[in-house]
Design a protein around this motif. Structure first.
Motif, short mmCIF file in Angstrom:
data_model
loop_
_atom_site.label_atom_id
_atom_site.label_comp_id
_atom_site.label_asym_id
_atom_site.label_seq_id
_atom_site.Cartn_x
_atom_site.Cartn_y
_atom_site.Cartn_z
N ALA A 24 0.82 -1.21 0.00
CA ALA A 24 0.00 0.00 0.00
C ALA A 24 0.85 1.27 0.00
N ALA A 25 2.01 1.21 0.64
CA ALA A 25 2.89 2.37 0.71
C ALA A 25 3.41 2.79 -0.66
N GLY A 26 3.55 1.84 -1.58
CA GLY A 26 4.11 2.16 -2.88
C GLY A 26 3.13 2.07 -4.03
N CYS A 27 1.86 1.79 -3.76
CA CYS A 27 0.88 1.56 -4.83
C CYS A 27 0.03 2.81 -5.05
N ARG A 28 0.12 3.38 -6.24
CA ARG A 28 -0.68 4.58 -6.56
C ARG A 28 -2.17 4.31 -6.48
N ASP A 29 -2.61 3.15 -6.93
CA ASP A 29 -4.03 2.83 -6.88
C ASP A 29 -4.55 2.75 -5.45
N CYS A 30 -3.76 2.17 -4.57
CA CYS A 30 -4.17 2.08 -3.16
C CYS A 30 -4.20 3.47 -2.52
N TRP A 31 -3.28 4.34 -2.91
CA TRP A 31 -3.23 5.70 -2.38
C TRP A 31 -4.34 6.58 -2.93
N ALA A 32 -4.69 6.37 -4.21
CA ALA A 32 -5.56 7.29 -4.91
C ALA A 32 -7.05 7.10 -4.62
N SER A 33 -7.43 5.97 -4.04
CA SER A 33 -8.86 5.76 -3.81
C SER A 33 -9.09 5.15 -2.44
N ALA A 36 -8.71 -0.62 -2.17
CA ALA A 36 -7.39 -1.16 -2.50
C ALA A 36 -7.44 -1.74 -3.91
N CYS A 37 -6.30 -1.77 -4.59
CA CYS A 37 -6.22 -2.41 -5.91
C CYS A 37 -6.35 -3.92 -5.73
N LYS A 38 -6.33 -4.66 -6.82
CA LYS A 38 -6.49 -6.11 -6.75
C LYS A 38 -5.40 -6.76 -5.89
N THR A 39 -4.16 -6.36 -6.09
CA THR A 39 -3.07 -6.91 -5.28
C THR A 39 -3.24 -6.53 -3.82
N GLY A 40 -3.58 -5.26 -3.56
CA GLY A 40 -3.79 -4.81 -2.19
C GLY A 40 -4.93 -5.57 -1.52
N SER A 41 -6.00 -5.78 -2.25
CA SER A 41 -7.14 -6.54 -1.71
C SER A 41 -6.74 -7.97 -1.38
N THR A 42 -5.95 -8.58 -2.25
CA THR A 42 -5.48 -9.94 -2.03
C THR A 42 -4.61 -10.01 -0.77
#
Length: 66
Positions: A24-33, A36-42
């Motif tokens: 999450a610290a390095g993922c723009r998708d997790c930061w922007a919304s 969480a993105c698919k990887t973050g959700s997993t």
């Protein structure tokens, strides 16, 4: 290494939590919304599973004592 939950919930839970945070610290998708993105959700799902499993190991007959 700073240990967040190892004494209570176990190493697997600690490692799953750390992986989710590092992603999450390095993922723009997790930061922007708010989602969480698919990887973050997993990774969050893996943490939740590890927490449930470790909770079962510490559970006493009759449930948790609060």
């Amino acid at each position: 290494m700073f240990q967040i939950c190892t004494p209570v919930l176990g190493r697997a839970t600690e490692e799953a939590w750390r992986a989710a945070l590092e992603h999450a610290a390095g993922c723009r998708d997790c930061w922007a919304s708010d989602e969480a993105c698919k990887t973050g959700s997993t990774l969050l799902d893996a943490y939740r599973r590890a927490r449930r499993e470790s909770g079962r190991a510490f559970q006493q007959p009759g449930g948790w004592k609060r």
